[in-house]
Design an enzyme around this catalytic site. Structure first.
Site, short mmCIF file in Angstrom:
data_model
loop_
_atom_site.label_atom_id
_atom_site.label_comp_id
_atom_site.label_asym_id
_atom_site.label_seq_id
_atom_site.Cartn_x
_atom_site.Cartn_y
_atom_site.Cartn_z
N HIS A 1 0.81 -1.22 0.00
CA HIS A 1 0.00 0.00 0.00
C HIS A 1 0.85 1.27 0.00
O HIS A 1 0.39 2.33 -0.42
CB HIS A 1 -0.94 -0.01 1.20
N ASN B 1 -10.34 -3.86 -18.70
CA ASN B 1 -10.72 -4.80 -19.76
C ASN B 1 -9.47 -5.28 -20.50
O ASN B 1 -8.81 -4.50 -21.18
CB ASN B 1 -11.68 -4.11 -20.74
#
Length: 435
Positions: A166, A368
């Site tokens: 993170h 995608n």
């Protein structure tokens, strides 16, 4: 009620290190003073589920091979992610851009997306199967910053799971990297939005000058954890709650008519905060707070302008604070009002504090690779003491998924408090996951 256990098997290849396909700068890059705070020194898990719906470009291609090849090319642009963290003076985190690479795992599972059904709703109960924890890879210092596993399914679909340190990226930074990975997988030679480091934009001034009181970094008085009902010795579990239009309307009925300006995010945050406080059964004099992650992306602050391609952590956490007894006794409208007008109380990972992160507008569900949009794309689970808001579509209905982390008995009471307001007899917990 938890989802029924579903057993399936995953066959994994040995984890490999993927390095940039071209030479990259060998240099040291400092993280910002937001990036390297102690509370961000942990791993975050994301997951994407894809159907077997390849575009003409991807017809007959193996998604594992396509993504594996694209990863090396993407790392040419995001080369700091192929490096390792080291600590400098006063524990300052620095990326050693040495090109050692990121971990990648190829896998196959004997299950289909249809068989998984609503178990794709986070928190993911099988995250350990679709994202293998390579021994010694989950540290902060001198460990790979990124781990990806792509798992083929029997239906021809696949799951991509990712774990990232993170300190290097926030959720939007992860989306930006994943979008670049997807663009390159579909044939792009470079990202549509070039990555920007420039972490010096968030360095403290030298010498530091504090221009206002930051209560969020002050120490907090401990809560009265001696009560048996706090269940302090048990491990937290994670559950998610779906709020569609029907559930939102049910909550709104508990608000007074003068509350006209609030978002669904504010409503659900205040609602979750109050339900959690009730569920923990704290001493009425205990002080509880809700901290809300607020991103600086797309905004200008005191002359600072962050480039579009910046992929580091960019948030603060303004908060509201109340005595537990007052919050529990007052109606829901009190929590909504109070959250809106209060200042910035201490940030602490103390039981009773709720830390909320809204990922609905991060576009993680828009990644995608050439097999269409994912059935779900986003965080695989929340973190201790944290709540995540995510977009989710259930039974053809768009809504908000709220992920919570609480001790088991407190989670049961949280569920009961939610059910009282929503007016649903059936348990609304869909997934249970032990941390």
């Amino acid at each position: 009620m938890a989802s029924k256990c579903l057993e399936f098997h995953v066959k994994r290849c040995e984890a490999e290190l993927v390095v940039p396909t071209k030479p990259t700068p060998n240099e040291l890059k400092y993280l910002s003073d937001i990036d390297d705070q102690d509370f961000l020194r942990f791993q975050v898990h994301f997951i994407w589920y894809y159907r077997n719906s390849p575009s003409p470009l991807m017809e007959g291609k193996d998604p594992v091979k396509v993504i594996r090849e694209a990863l090396g090319k993407a790392l040419v642009f995001y080369y700091p992610l192929a490096g390792r963290l080291v600590e400098g003076y006063n524990r300052k985190l620095i990326v050693d851009c040495n090109g050692k690479g990121v971990l990648f795992i190829e896998a196959d599972a004997d299950i289909s997306l249809h068989q998984l059904g609503d178990r794709i709703q986070p928190p993911c109960p099988f995250i350990d199967q679709v994202l293998y924890d390579v021994l010694g890879s989950d540290g902060i210092i001198d460990c790979p910053l990124l781990l990806i596993q792509v798992t083929r399914l029997t239906c021809g679909g696949f799951i991509l799971a990712l774990r990232i340190n993170h300190t290097t990226c926030d959720a939007f930074g992860v989306f930006q990297f994943m979008n670049t990975l997807a663009e390159i997988a579909k044939g792009a030679q470079q990202p549509s939005i070039p990555p920007v480091w420039e972490r010096e934009l968030l360095f403290a001034r030298n010498p530091p000058r504090v221009t206002c009181i930051h209560y969020e970094y002050q120490q907090q008085q401990p809560l009265s954890i001696g009560q048996p009902n706090l269940d302090k010795t048990s491990s937290d579990i994670q559950c998610s709650f779906f709020f569609g239009p029907k559930q939102i309307r049910a909550i709104q009925k508990h608000l007074s008519s003068h509350l006209v300006s609030y978002s669904r995010y504010e409503l659900l945050t205040a609602f979750s905060w109050r339900c959690q406080t009730l569920a923990l059964e704290l001493d009425p004099e205990d002080v509880v707070r809700v901290s809300i992650m607020v991103s600086a992306r797309g905004k200008k602050y005191h002359g600072l302008h962050f480039p579009q391609g910046y992929y580091g952590n960019m948030f603060s956490f303004p908060a509201a604070v109340s005595k537990a007894g007052v919050l529990c006794e007052k109606p829901l409208a009190y929590a909504v009002d109070f959250m809106a007008i209060q200042g910035r109380p201490p940030y602490n990972a103390v039981r009773g504090n709720l830390i909320v992160s809204d990922t609905k507008n991060v576009h993680l569900d828009n990644v995608n690779f050439g097999w269409g949009l994912p059935l779900y794309g986003g965080l695989a689970k929340t973190f201790n003491g944290g709540s995540i808001h995510a977009k989710y579509r259930k039974n053809g209905e768009d809504g908000i998924l709220v992920l919570m982390s609480l001790p088991f008995l407190a989670m049961k009471r949280f569920q009961e408090e939610v059910a009282k307001v929503i007016g649903e007899d059936k348990p609304i917990i869909k997934i249970l996951s032990t941390l």
